[in-house]
Design a protein around this motif. Structure first.
Motif, mmCIF file in Angstrom:
data_model
loop_
_atom_site.group_PDB
_atom_site.id
_atom_site.type_symbol
_atom_site.label_atom_id
_atom_site.label_comp_id
_atom_site.label_asym_id
_atom_site.label_seq_id
_atom_site.Cartn_x
_atom_site.Cartn_y
_atom_site.Cartn_z
ATOM 1 N N TYR A 321 -13.871 -1.075 15.231
ATOM 2 C CA TYR A 321 -13.228 -0.697 13.974
ATOM 3 C C TYR A 321 -11.907 -1.451 13.808
ATOM 4 C CZ TYR A 321 -10.961 2.370 10.523
ATOM 5 O OH TYR A 321 -10.312 2.868 9.411
ATOM 6 N N ALA A 324 -12.625 -5.074 12.971
ATOM 7 C CA ALA A 324 -13.075 -5.230 11.580
ATOM 8 C C ALA A 324 -11.890 -5.152 10.623
ATOM 9 C CB ALA A 324 -14.113 -4.165 11.243
ATOM 10 N N ARG A 325 -10.982 -4.226 10.852
ATOM 11 C CA ARG A 325 -9.805 -4.113 9.987
ATOM 12 C C ARG A 325 -8.912 -5.344 10.126
ATOM 13 N NH1 ARG A 325 -7.933 0.379 7.652
ATOM 14 N NH2 ARG A 325 -5.771 -0.213 8.180
ATOM 15 N N LYS A 328 -10.171 -7.982 8.122
ATOM 16 C CA LYS A 328 -10.309 -7.574 6.717
ATOM 17 C C LYS A 328 -11.767 -7.434 6.291
ATOM 18 C CE LYS A 328 -5.893 -9.724 5.371
ATOM 19 N NZ LYS A 328 -5.136 -8.463 5.535
ATOM 20 N N ASP A 329 -12.619 -7.071 7.260
ATOM 21 C CA ASP A 329 -14.020 -6.790 6.950
ATOM 22 C C ASP A 329 -14.120 -5.298 6.658
ATOM 23 O OD1 ASP A 329 -16.729 -6.561 6.750
ATOM 24 O OD2 ASP A 329 -17.186 -7.638 8.619
ATOM 25 N N TRP A 330 -13.701 -4.950 5.437
ATOM 26 C CA TRP A 330 -13.576 -3.542 5.094
ATOM 27 C C TRP A 330 -14.909 -2.808 5.075
ATOM 28 C CZ3 TRP A 330 -8.830 -3.205 6.063
ATOM 29 C CH2 TRP A 330 -7.903 -4.152 5.645
ATOM 30 N N SER A 331 -15.975 -3.468 4.675
ATOM 31 C CA SER A 331 -17.279 -2.799 4.640
ATOM 32 C C SER A 331 -17.742 -2.447 6.052
ATOM 33 C CB SER A 331 -18.312 -3.685 3.939
ATOM 34 O OG SER A 331 -18.462 -4.913 4.620
ATOM 35 N N ALA A 332 -17.524 -3.362 7.012
ATOM 36 C CA ALA A 332 -17.900 -3.078 8.392
ATOM 37 C C ALA A 332 -17.061 -1.936 8.959
ATOM 38 C CB ALA A 332 -17.750 -4.336 9.254
ATOM 39 N N ASP A 334 -15.608 0.461 7.251
ATOM 40 C CA ASP A 334 -16.034 1.715 6.625
ATOM 41 C C ASP A 334 -17.333 2.228 7.226
ATOM 42 O OD1 ASP A 334 -13.828 1.584 5.026
ATOM 43 O OD2 ASP A 334 -14.890 0.856 3.242
ATOM 44 N N ALA A 335 -18.256 1.316 7.554
ATOM 45 C CA ALA A 335 -19.534 1.721 8.131
ATOM 46 C C ALA A 335 -19.319 2.350 9.506
ATOM 47 C CB ALA A 335 -20.464 0.505 8.243
ATOM 48 N N ASP A 338 -17.729 5.793 8.970
ATOM 49 C CA ASP A 338 -18.678 6.782 8.464
ATOM 50 C C ASP A 338 -19.663 7.218 9.537
ATOM 51 O OD1 ASP A 338 -17.394 6.578 6.051
ATOM 52 O OD2 ASP A 338 -18.884 5.230 5.136
#
Length: 360
Positions: A321, A324-325, A328-332, A334-335, A338
């Motif tokens: 996580y 990813a942040r 700046k891979d925000w979709s990854a 967020d996945a 979640d």
């Protein structure tokens, strides 16, 4: 030694040596204390190692006889409470009332019902040591006084404590024999007696069969830190009702404290409260949400909040996580967030940009 009979009975029933049974109990005790975050003592004296010798129990009993505070009768040596005017000052209750409510052995060879045993005979099947009064073993009370003098090399210690039920006769007798053996020097400057844990309206008691051990609570999934905080939530002199609700509240308090600490909001112990008869509830109230550090473990809750999942796997997900942040891979990101949330794990981004997780 004062709990020797249950040990002897267990040893006979299981065809083991008393030493092996005692060592097993000792190992369980230290394991439980370690789980609660208690430091191991610098000294761990054993009563059987302090019977003979210059500062042993036999020497102390001889000194009490020589000073006129003890007498031999029917193979026993007994402390004569009438020879110590300060007897009863620790308990501050009428002597007749205390004797009636305590485990005081009635015997025809006693000069007074309150006189207590310093040495008693041993039967051939019981542990025993040679002494000037024949083969026998120490009474219930003499061991602590002798070990304190032998190990700490002082007549008076700062603090002596135990359960409220030990105030009389155990601590009263310890104080009497120590004062008389050491020329009037007090055994302890401060006496601390803790209240009982209760299950409903009844105190926890092995005889009542309503006890629960730290090991059982740990096995049930309660972290040692939570048990420790629960115990500190009431003043040590007061009774404490032990319930799952208390444990739930303590876990929630500790969770909030860890989150606040991770977010950079630190509290500090209320030193005056601790100086006021170790008032832990008031000291804990000085911390955010009424929870306190009080020597609890690391700041990262991952070492005990597993939330039914594997903490190592959660940490690995949290590392992904962060990566990813950072990319700046925000979709990854967020996945991952979640997916963890679906498992009951909540990720937090702290003020300084660091991340942490907790049970939702």
């Amino acid at each position: 030694l004062h709990d020797a009979l249950p040990i002897l009975a267990k040893a006979v029933a299981e065809n083991r040596s008393p030493q092996a049974v005692a060592a097993e109990f000792e190992a369980h005790y230290f394991a439980d204390m370690a789980a609660l975050g208690c430091l191991k003592p610098d000294f761990n004296p054993r009563a059987t190692e302090h019977i003979a010798g210059d500062h042993g129990m036999i020497a102390m009993i001889e000194a009490l006889i020589g000073r006129g505070h003890a007498y031999e009768a029917n193979g026993h040596v007994l402390f004569e409470i009438a020879k110590f005017p300060g007897y009863g000052a620790l308990s501050k209750r009428p002597m007749d009332e205390m004797i009636a409510g305590a485990r005081v052995e009635v015997a025809p060879y006693k000069r007074s019902p309150g006189d207590f045993v310093l040495w008693k005979p041993s039967t051939p099947d019981q542990p025993g040591w040679d002494s000037p009064w024949g083969r026998g073993r120490p009474g219930w009370h003499i061991e602590c006084s002798a070990m304190i003098r032998s190990v700490l090399e002082t007549d008076t210690i700062d603090i002596h404590g135990g359960g409220l039920d030990l105030q009389f006769p155990h601590h009263e007798n310890e104080r009497a024999q120590s004062c008389c053996a050491h020329g009037g020097a007090e055994l302890a400057r401060i006496w601390m007696h803790n209240g009982f844990l209760t299950m409903g309206e009844t105190k926890m008691s092995k005889s009542l069969g309503n006890i629960i051990t730290p090991g059982e609570l740990l096995a049930a999934g309660w972290p040692g830190e939570v048990l420790r905080l629960a115990l500190l939530s009431a003043h040590y002199r007061q009774p404490l009702q032990w319930t799952d609700a208390l444990l739930d509240q303590s876990r929630a308090k500790l969770d909030r404290l860890y989150r606040r600490k991770a977010e950079g909001e630190a509290g500090s112990a209320d030193a005056p409260a601790l100086m006021d008869d170790l008032n832990t509830p008031e000291a804990l109230a000085a911390f955010p949400d009424g929870a306190g550090l009080m020597g609890f473990g690391a700041a990262d809750p991952a070492h005990w909040f597993t939330a039914g999942a594997d903490a190592t796997a959660i940490e690995a997900d949290l590392a992904r996580y962060r990566d990813a942040r950072a990319g700046k891979d925000w979709s990854a990101a967020d996945a991952i967030r979640d997916a963890l949330k679906a498992e009951g794990i909540e990720i937090s981004v702290n003020k300084d940009g660091t991340t942490s997780w907790r049970k939702a």
